[in-house]
Design a protein around this motif. Structure first.
Motif, PDB file in Angstrom:
ATOM      1  N   GLU A 504       0.715  -1.308   0.054  1.00  0.00           N
ATOM      2  CA  GLU A 504       0.010  -0.066  -0.147  1.00  0.00           C
ATOM      3  C   GLU A 504       0.853   1.314  -0.079  1.00  0.00           C
ATOM      4  OE1 GLU A 504      -3.085   0.043   2.822  1.00  0.00           O
ATOM      5  OE2 GLU A 504      -3.500  -2.091   2.639  1.00  0.00           O
ATOM      6  N   VAL A 505       2.019   1.178   0.757  1.00  0.00           N
ATOM      7  CA  VAL A 505       2.971   2.400   0.775  1.00  0.00           C
ATOM      8  C   VAL A 505       3.521   2.512  -0.621  1.00  0.00           C
ATOM      9  CG1 VAL A 505       5.067   3.126   1.866  1.00  0.00           C
ATOM     10  CG2 VAL A 505       3.466   2.143   3.258  1.00  0.00           C
ATOM     11  N   VAL A 506       3.870   1.354  -1.366  1.00  0.00           N
ATOM     12  CA  VAL A 506       4.534   1.412  -2.487  1.00  0.00           C
ATOM     13  C   VAL A 506       3.464   2.260  -3.569  1.00  0.00           C
ATOM     14  CG1 VAL A 506       5.265   0.366  -4.702  1.00  0.00           C
ATOM     15  CG2 VAL A 506       5.967  -0.261  -2.223  1.00  0.00           C
ATOM     16  N   TRP A 507       2.103   1.853  -3.506  1.00  0.00           N
ATOM     17  CA  TRP A 507       0.977   2.247  -4.594  1.00  0.00           C
ATOM     18  C   TRP A 507       0.963   3.641  -4.371  1.00  0.00           C
ATOM     19  CZ3 TRP A 507      -1.747   0.858  -8.452  1.00  0.00           C
ATOM     20  CH2 TRP A 507      -3.171   1.670  -8.868  1.00  0.00           C
ATOM     21  N   ASN A 508       0.773   4.346  -2.679  1.00  0.00           N
ATOM     22  CA  ASN A 508       0.538   5.302  -2.751  1.00  0.00           C
ATOM     23  C   ASN A 508       1.778   6.378  -3.232  1.00  0.00           C
ATOM     24  OD1 ASN A 508      -2.179   5.188  -1.450  1.00  0.00           O
ATOM     25  ND2 ASN A 508      -1.159   4.741   0.668  1.00  0.00           N
ATOM     26  N   LYS A 509       2.916   6.157  -3.146  1.00  0.00           N
ATOM     27  CA  LYS A 509       4.157   6.564  -3.522  1.00  0.00           C
ATOM     28  C   LYS A 509       4.202   6.853  -5.062  1.00  0.00           C
ATOM     29  CE  LYS A 509       8.994   7.181  -2.701  1.00  0.00           C
ATOM     30  NZ  LYS A 509       8.942   8.401  -2.184  1.00  0.00           N
ATOM     31  N   LYS A 510       3.519   5.724  -5.732  1.00  0.00           N
ATOM     32  CA  LYS A 510       3.908   5.967  -7.229  1.00  0.00           C
ATOM     33  C   LYS A 510       2.806   6.398  -7.904  1.00  0.00           C
ATOM     34  CE  LYS A 510       6.562   4.074  -9.131  1.00  0.00           C
ATOM     35  NZ  LYS A 510       8.136   4.567  -9.558  1.00  0.00           N
ATOM     36  N   SER A 511       1.447   6.379  -6.972  1.00  0.00           N
ATOM     37  CA  SER A 511       0.159   6.681  -7.878  1.00  0.00           C
ATOM     38  C   SER A 511       0.113   8.556  -7.644  1.00  0.00           C
ATOM     39  CB  SER A 511      -0.947   6.166  -7.334  1.00  0.00           C
ATOM     40  OG  SER A 511      -0.962   6.577  -5.871  1.00  0.00           O
ATOM     41  N   PRO A 512      -0.495   9.044  -8.561  1.00  0.00           N
ATOM     42  CA  PRO A 512      -0.771  10.367  -8.541  1.00  0.00           C
ATOM     43  C   PRO A 512      -1.828  10.808  -7.389  1.00  0.00           C
ATOM     44  CG  PRO A 512      -1.779   9.709 -10.704  1.00  0.00           C
ATOM     45  CD  PRO A 512      -0.756   8.502 -10.024  1.00  0.00           C
ATOM     46  N   SER A 513      -2.145  11.830  -7.189  1.00  0.00           N
ATOM     47  CA  SER A 513      -3.378  12.093  -6.327  1.00  0.00           C
ATOM     48  C   SER A 513      -4.660  11.637  -6.894  1.00  0.00           C
ATOM     49  CB  SER A 513      -3.423  13.560  -6.053  1.00  0.00           C
ATOM     50  OG  SER A 513      -4.374  13.782  -5.186  1.00  0.00           O
ATOM     51  N   GLN A 514      -5.207  10.649  -6.144  1.00  0.00           N
ATOM     52  CA  GLN A 514      -6.503  10.222  -6.869  1.00  0.00           C
ATOM     53  C   GLN A 514      -7.967  10.744  -6.207  1.00  0.00           C
ATOM     54  OE1 GLN A 514      -5.162   6.174  -5.435  1.00  0.00           O
ATOM     55  NE2 GLN A 514      -7.204   5.957  -4.664  1.00  0.00           N
ATOM     56  N   TYR A 515      -7.544  11.773  -5.499  1.00  0.00           N
ATOM     57  CA  TYR A 515      -8.830  12.182  -4.534  1.00  0.00           C
ATOM     58  C   TYR A 515      -9.308  13.904  -5.166  1.00  0.00           C
ATOM     59  CZ  TYR A 515      -8.040   8.132  -1.923  1.00  0.00           C
ATOM     60  OH  TYR A 515      -7.752   6.931  -1.653  1.00  0.00           O
ATOM     61  N   GLY A 516      -8.376  14.099  -6.164  1.00  0.00           N
ATOM     62  CA  GLY A 516      -8.482  15.586  -6.812  1.00  0.00           C
ATOM     63  C   GLY A 516      -9.820  15.659  -7.470  1.00  0.00           C
ATOM     64  N   SER A 521      -7.640   7.958 -14.387  1.00  0.00           N
ATOM     65  CA  SER A 521      -7.981   7.262 -15.877  1.00  0.00           C
ATOM     66  C   SER A 521      -7.373   5.916 -15.731  1.00  0.00           C
ATOM     67  CB  SER A 521      -7.028   8.063 -16.948  1.00  0.00           C
ATOM     68  OG  SER A 521      -5.782   7.982 -16.863  1.00  0.00           O
ATOM     69  N   PHE A 522      -8.028   4.930 -16.624  1.00  0.00           N
ATOM     70  CA  PHE A 522      -7.723   3.693 -16.820  1.00  0.00           C
ATOM     71  C   PHE A 522      -6.219   3.468 -17.281  1.00  0.00           C
ATOM     72  CE2 PHE A 522     -12.374   3.564 -16.797  1.00  0.00           C
ATOM     73  CZ  PHE A 522     -12.401   2.327 -15.907  1.00  0.00           C
ATOM     74  N   ASN A 523      -5.896   4.324 -18.365  1.00  0.00           N
ATOM     75  CA  ASN A 523      -4.258   4.329 -18.510  1.00  0.00           C
ATOM     76  C   ASN A 523      -3.310   4.522 -17.656  1.00  0.00           C
ATOM     77  OD1 ASN A 523      -5.102   3.565 -21.255  1.00  0.00           O
ATOM     78  ND2 ASN A 523      -5.168   5.825 -21.980  1.00  0.00           N
ATOM     79  N   SER A 524      -3.945   5.601 -16.811  1.00  0.00           N
ATOM     80  CA  SER A 524      -2.839   6.113 -15.774  1.00  0.00           C
ATOM     81  C   SER A 524      -2.651   5.007 -14.534  1.00  0.00           C
ATOM     82  CB  SER A 524      -3.426   7.341 -14.890  1.00  0.00           C
ATOM     83  OG  SER A 524      -3.228   8.397 -15.859  1.00  0.00           O
ATOM     84  N   PHE A 529       0.015   0.622 -12.004  1.00  0.00           N
ATOM     85  CA  PHE A 529       0.003  -0.921 -11.509  1.00  0.00           C
ATOM     86  C   PHE A 529       1.470  -1.401 -12.054  1.00  0.00           C
ATOM     87  CE2 PHE A 529      -0.488  -5.304 -11.876  1.00  0.00           C
ATOM     88  CZ  PHE A 529      -1.260  -5.626 -10.840  1.00  0.00           C
ATOM     89  N   ASN A 530       1.964  -1.133 -13.087  1.00  0.00           N
ATOM     90  CA  ASN A 530       3.032  -2.024 -13.719  1.00  0.00           C
ATOM     91  C   ASN A 530       4.279  -1.347 -13.047  1.00  0.00           C
ATOM     92  OD1 ASN A 530       1.513  -3.482 -15.531  1.00  0.00           O
ATOM     93  ND2 ASN A 530       1.674  -1.988 -17.034  1.00  0.00           N
ATOM     94  N   SER A 531       4.391   0.017 -12.756  1.00  0.00           N
ATOM     95  CA  SER A 531       5.793   0.496 -12.021  1.00  0.00           C
ATOM     96  C   SER A 531       5.463   0.263 -10.645  1.00  0.00           C
ATOM     97  CB  SER A 531       5.529   1.895 -12.320  1.00  0.00           C
ATOM     98  OG  SER A 531       4.404   2.673 -11.836  1.00  0.00           O
TER      99      SER A 531
END
Length: 625
Positions: A504-516, A521-524, A529-531
């Motif tokens: 979960e820590v890794v996902w939060n660090k790699k993902s952009p802000s998802q609550y703005g 988007s599905f591509n993002s 997910f891959n990175s």
């Protein structure tokens, strides 16, 4: 005439009204008749008004005292004092009291003090009250000559500097002293002084001066002193008890503070005996009486304000409860109408799940975001809601939840047998970690794009759109996707929950802000997910190596004499490797990231950080998992 040659409506002239030739009337006669009818109407109205409010006892003595007037200053003294006590304005009291010598003699200190304290209580205008408080501060410190009743009233109503010809701000053209600052409530040294007299007519002493906190010494703004002021006409002394020269001579003569205080007391007694109206004993009695009157008035005023505020609060609560009761009655009827329309909907309980707020003006809060949105306007103004608007909103809600039921959306069968591990993570999360109600609480569940995806038989897209706005959903889905128990790996099997926290820590660090404002988007999501998978494999391997390293095992065997607080053990400190944080060292301004230390395999620095965690867990904001 043809229609083409007929002039337009705007060009046609209005024909003047034709009056009959045989009309003959007298204008004066008409006006007299109109006046007569008006007089008769007013007479009937006045007679009716007198008849409704007529009282035989009042009628009996009507006009008995016509022409009989009593001069105000001929009233009994006790009666006038009572009238003075009813005045809560120093200005009104001043205007009335100084209108005659007899009325001046009836003004008492209690009347003046109470008029200042009780002035404009309801309007929260505390100007006169603050002025009286400033004067009473000097009196309670026994540092000024006790002002007479008339002088205190003049101090409250002062508009210009009382020094007159000796005023530093006097205008030579007009011959008037400088006006006081209208916003100022200070009476420095118990005097009505302008700003320039305070600036140029005072003496500034250092903050280390012995007399700054001594009783009997009048200070203004902590370090300003002034000499007593003597009226050239009457010879009365007002203001401070002591001269600045005397205080400075004491400061220069004695080195011991006790000796300075003794000398100060002697000078105060001498000043009261020579210049004051009262001897030291009477001075103390007078000042104590003023202080007692002021304290009693302050307490009574505070009690009055508190009682008024409490009454206002009670009235407000009563009105609010009545308003909420009316709203609740109407909203419950609206709820019943919606419930009746949704009666044949299989997901009716999910749609109408709500919390009734008995003590809140909202009255009700629906759990499903789409229902709250559809009924929001109606619930906000229930009294003006029409049956048509209620039926339209209820039918829209019914259509949405019927579609969800027809598509078997909450069985998640459309994603159960997927070979994609991210979709398997979604299925596991939806089945075990969340509920349909929590999904419908998402702001995207039930919106236009959500329903469009369902109608196009794309339930996965609709589900991902709803999960996009569920806080913490995507990190958990990622953790469930990449971290599954492996029977061959005993360490991974035992620490599956810890490694999921790390994922979960890794996902939060790699993902952009998802609550703005924009959704993920599905591509993002796919790129993230891959990175994140690649980085999780690296950090998982490094964390595993760190825990198996010999130095880390020795870390657990170190001396526990400096045991951590809050039952925080060394093992707890090591377990923070699964939830690495970033810390800022406030003295140096540097940032220490446990995440980067794990990625860089800087195990020695990581152990030092964990040692600090063990010694001061609260300082670093860590606790037992």
């Amino acid at each position: 005439m043809s229609s083409s040659s007929r002039p337009s409506r705007s060009l046609r002239k209005r024909q003047p009204a034709k009056l009959a030739d045989d009309i003959d009337f007298d204008l004066e006669t008409l006006l007299k008749e109109h006046e007569q009818k008006g007089a008769e109407h007013r007479a009937k109205r006045d007679a009716k008004k007198q008849k409704t409010g007529k009282d035989e006892e009042v009628d009996k003595y009507a006009g008995a005292f016509t022409g009989y007037e009593i001069p105000f200053d001929t009233l009994p003294a006790l009666c006038i004092e009572r009238i003075f006590a009813m005045l809560d304005s120093p200005q009104d009291l001043f205007n009335l009291a100084f209108s005659s010598k007899f009325l001046m003699s009836l003004v008492t200190p209690e009347t003046v003090i109470r008029s200042a304290v009780f002035n404009n209580l309801r309007k929260r205008d505390k100007g006169n009250r603050k002025t009286m408080s400033n004067i009473m501060g000097y009196i309670s410190n026994r540092s000024i000559h006790v002002p007479s009743t008339h002088r205190m009233l003049r101090l409250l109503n002062a508009r210009s500097c009382e020094r007159g010809d000796r005023c530093w701000g006097k205008n030579l053209n007009t011959g008037k002293a400088m006006a006081l600052n209208r916003n100022s409530t200070n009476r420095p040294f118990g005097l009505a002084l302008c700003d320039k007299c305070v600036k140029f007519g005072t003496t500034k002493v250092p903050y280390s001066h012995f007399s700054r906190f001594q009783q009997g010494v009048a200070f203004h703004q902590w370090n300003l002193l002034m000499n007593p002021q003597r009226d050239p006409k009457t010879g009365d002394v007002s203001g401070p008890l002591l001269e600045v020269l005397e205080l400075q001579q004491i400061e220069n003569t004695y080195a011991n503070n006790d000796d300075k205080k003794s000398a100060l007391e002697g000078i105060v007694q001498k000043a009261l005996s020579n210049d004051g109206k009262y001897c030291p004993i009477h001075y103390e009695e007078k000042a104590a009486a003023y202080q007692e009157i002021y304290e009693n008035a302050e307490k009574e005023a505070d009690d009055t304000v508190a009682a008024a505020l409490e009454m206002d609060q009670q009235k407000y609560i009563q009105r609010r409860d009545e308003r909420i009761a009316k709203r609740m009655t109407r909203i419950r009827s609206i709820y019943a109408s919606v419930e009746e329309i949704l009666d044949d909907c299989p997901l009716k309980d999910l749609a109408l799940d709500c919390t009734w707020l008995e003590s809140d003006e909202r009255c009700v809060k629906f759990s499903c975001h789409v229902v709250e949105q559809k009924l929001g306007t109606i619930i906000s103004a229930p009294a003006s809601a029409s049956e048509r608007s209620i039926n339209n909103a209820a039918n829209d809600i019914k259509r949405i939840f019927n579609t969800l039921n027809e598509k078997s959306f909450f069985t998640f069968s459309f994603i159960e047998n997927s070979s994609n591990r991210f979709r398997r993570g979604i299925y596991e999360y939806c089945r075990n970690e969340t509920t349909p109600l929590e999904i419908m609480q998402s702001s995207m569940a039930g919106d236009v794009h959500f329903m469009q995806a369902l109608e196009e038989d794309k339930p996965i897209r609709a589900l991902v759109r709803a999960l996009n706005r569920m806080r913490g959903a995507l990190p958990k889905i990622f953790a469930l996707s990449v971290m599954r128990p492996i029977p061959r790996d005993r360490d991974a099997e035992n620490r599956v929950d810890e490694y999921r926290r790390l994922a979960e820590v890794v996902w939060n660090k790699k993902s952009p802000s998802q609550y703005g404002s924009e959704i993920f988007s599905f591509n993002s999501m796919k790129d993230t997910f891959n990175s994140s998978v690649e980085e999780f494999q690296t950090i998982k391997s490094n964390a595993k190596d760190y825990l198996l390293e010999d130095q880390t095992r020795r870390f657990l065997l170190r001396d526990d004499s400096v045991a951590g607080r809050d039952n925080f053990s060394r093992q707890d400190a090591l377990n923070t490797v699964f939830s690495p944080k970033i810390h800022t060292v406030w003295m140096t301004g540097t940032r220490s990231s446990a995440y980067e230390l794990i990625m860089e395999r800087n195990f020695e620095s990581l152990r030092n950080l964990h040692e600090q965690y063990f010694r001061r867990p609260s300082q670093y904001g860590v606790s037992r998992a």
